[in-house]
Design an enzyme around this catalytic site. Structure first.
Site: not given
Ligand code: DGL
Length: 272
Positions: A72, A183
């Site tokens: 993430c 993301c």
């Molecule tokens: N998948 C996440 C990232 O790579 C976060 C998305 C979220 O929860 O806002 O930033």
């Protein structure tokens, strides 16, 4: 028994990374946690994101994980440095926006990055732009609401498309020829992003690079699975386990089991 590798994200986005790791390192035993009860992390405070990330790390270590992949960008940007300090014996692999390959690819000298608000405002983004974006223009676009829509399963509906058009078309007008998905949720809408950006824009996301990096780290630390052993992937979510079905199918991982992880009143996470 070989040690496990813990992987976590705010929801389903990190499953892209888990799938790339499964492909690159098939002997490894992977344990994935998606914090779907708290998605989107990108709209939360740094304090909240660090609190969740610390509790998730503790729960994954408690399940026999010896290394952790923060799949993430948002959590990596906030929590990677403090987690390394707090658990010095644990190797962590985190995400950073792939500005380096975008800067190497661009001919127009203009690259775009799509990421959550927290990532765009965070230190990790400023760092990669400073290190790799010196001779290029880097357009950073926060995408509020997008990760949440994707986590809710809307991968190609009209509202998701309208949001993406509103962010990508102005970047194309400014001449980008590379677009970084900063993301881990966004690769799940990659076909739509590519369609909107058009054939002149290369879409870049780092899941294979992260899997390679993890392989190096495991080898350096003597944590790689024994050759020939059969790897696995097990998932936990703090949301509804059924929500993983569609994305697991899309990633050719439909046989993977998904169990419930439960946040406790004291802020710890139970993975039974
Ligand atoms: N998948 C996440 C990232 O790579 C976060 C998305 C979220 O929860 O806002 O930033």
């Amino acid at each position: 028994m070989d040690p496990r590798i813990g992987i976590f994200d705010s929801g389903i986005g990190g499953l892209n990374i888990a799938a790339a790791i499964r492909q690159a390192l098939p002997s490894e035993r992977l344990l994935y946690f998606g914090d779907n009860a708290h998605v989107p992390y990108g709209e939360r405070t740094a304090e909240e994101i660090l609190g969740f990330s610390t509790a998730i790390t503790e729960a994954l270590l408690g399940k026999g994980c010896r290394s952790i992949v923060i799949a993430c960008n948002t959590a990596s940007s906030v929590a990677l440095v403090p987690l390394r300090e707090r658990f010095p014996e644990v190797p962590f692999v985190g995400m950073e926006p792939a500005v380096k390959p975008a800067a190497e690819h661009t001919r127009s000298g203009v690259v775009g990055v799509l990421a959550t608000r927290a990532t765009v405002e965070g230190r990790a983004m400023a760092d990669v732009v400073e290190r790799f974006g010196k001779n290029v223009e880097v357009i950073q676009q926060a995408c509020p609401g997008l990760a949440q829509r994707i986590d809710g399963g809307d991968l190609d509906g009209p509202q998701t498309e309208a949001l993406l058009r509103g962010w990508i078309e102005p970047m194309v007008e400014r001449g980008i020829d590379a677009l970084v998905l900063g993301c881990t949720h966004y690769p799940l809408v990659r076909p739509l992003i590519e369609h909107i950006a058009g054939p002149g824009v290369r879409v870049i996301e780092p899941s294979e690079a992260i899997a390679r990096r993890l392989g190096q780290v495991l080898a350096e630390r003597g944590l790689a699975a024994s050759a020939g052993s059969e790897g696995s992937l097990e998932c936990f979510t703090s949301g509804l386990p059924g929500r993983f079905d569609a994305v697991l199918k899309k990633l050719d991982l439909e046989s993977v089991s998904v169990r419930q992880g439960v946040w406790q009143a004291d802020g710890s996470l139970l993975l039974a």
